[in-house]
Design an enzyme around this catalytic site. Sequence first.
Site, short mmCIF file in Angstrom:
data_model
loop_
_atom_site.label_atom_id
_atom_site.label_comp_id
_atom_site.label_asym_id
_atom_site.label_seq_id
_atom_site.Cartn_x
_atom_site.Cartn_y
_atom_site.Cartn_z
N ASN A 1 -13.41 2.25 4.66
CA ASN A 1 -12.03 2.09 5.12
C ASN A 1 -11.66 3.27 6.01
O ASN A 1 -12.48 4.14 6.28
CB ASN A 1 -11.07 1.95 3.93
N PHE B 1 -1.48 6.51 -5.62
CA PHE B 1 -0.97 6.25 -4.27
C PHE B 1 -0.98 4.76 -4.00
O PHE B 1 -1.86 4.03 -4.49
CB PHE B 1 -1.83 6.97 -3.21
N LYS C 1 2.35 -1.83 -9.47
CA LYS C 1 1.19 -0.99 -9.76
C LYS C 1 1.54 0.12 -10.74
O LYS C 1 0.75 0.48 -11.62
CB LYS C 1 0.64 -0.39 -8.46
#
Length: 396
Positions: free
Chosen positions: A209, A323, A337
């Site tokens: 990524n 994060f 989350k």
Amino acid sequence: MLKGKTVLLGVCGGIAAYKTASLASMLVKQEADVHVIMTEHAVNFINPITFETLTGNKCIVDTFDRNFQHNVEHVSLGKRADVLLVAPATANVIGKMAAGIADDMLTTTFLACRCPVLIAPAMNTAMYQNPIVQDNLKKLAGYGCRVIEAASGWLACGDTGAGKMPEPEVLYSHIEKEIACPKDMQGLNVLVTAGPTRESLDPVRYITNHSSGKMGYALAKAAMLRGAKVTLVSGPVSLTPPLSVKVIPIVSAQDMYKAVTENFPQQDIVIKAAAVADYRPAVVSSEKVKKKEEQFLLPMERTRDILQYLGEHKRKDQYLCGFSMETEHMIGNSRVKLEKKHLDMIVANNLKEAGAGFQADTNVVTLITQEEEVPLGLMSKEEAAHSILDKILSNR
């Protein structure tokens, strides 16, 4: 970060004295008040005017110079200084400092200082390795001075080995560590993950990524500057690790999972800033492609969600921060989350927002806890890191 700090640089008679001029310039650019004391031998290698031009302050050489104010100069500087760095420190001056001899302005000021003292030896390899010099360095360390290990390489005398003065950037990092921040994280163990992971498709290709690791590295450095003992689990990045931080390099998501879970029990604070993505495709175009993907994804299936594991196994006295990288519904998705992974806080940012994201040196984030949402404006990743740590400390 050094604005308002007074830095004393002691320069001895060695060829490496030219590097100290670059260091002085770096410190001034960070708005430190820099004062330079040179030995009489040092002026044979670099002119005091160089330091005076760079710092805007008189460079001191002669203990009995009458062009001073009426205060006792060595005592005055010793009281004002936040740190004293002697660089280059010659064998001669190291010996005098270790013996308590004060026969010039530098050694006299050294004895009058109450601030931290850093010593950067620089000399020929044989001199540096001489047992007498090594004993003197150990003696100074026993008195509370911090001795910066000499670098190795080609020396001005033509020899190759230990004895080089570290580069100005390294010396700057030591000064920064000593005085840049209050040590409000002293005694805390902090683990930070940073950077991307890579999953190999075959011996040549891999999937990854866009994470640069900048945010995680900024967090690791900020925690170190504030006195924490920091472990940094880092994917493949092109960044220089912060000073005094233990770095565990990893490649794959499985590597990261193993490194984090093995080190997790000893930590007080864990901040997962690494971008470990779920690479499983939503659509499969053919049976042939599907079989290829299944071969690749098999190890991925065995890799548990790192944050999920940490959230399920953390102690009550541990703080867990994750994060969230979102392109839409940032707050809502991040709160899901936060709840699902049992986090204490999640740092959310929208990758579509100007100034935020992986490669930038800035970030725009929102700190989300069970009780509140705190949006932070556009700021450098270093500033964001300190704001994140401030919030963690206030919530612990």
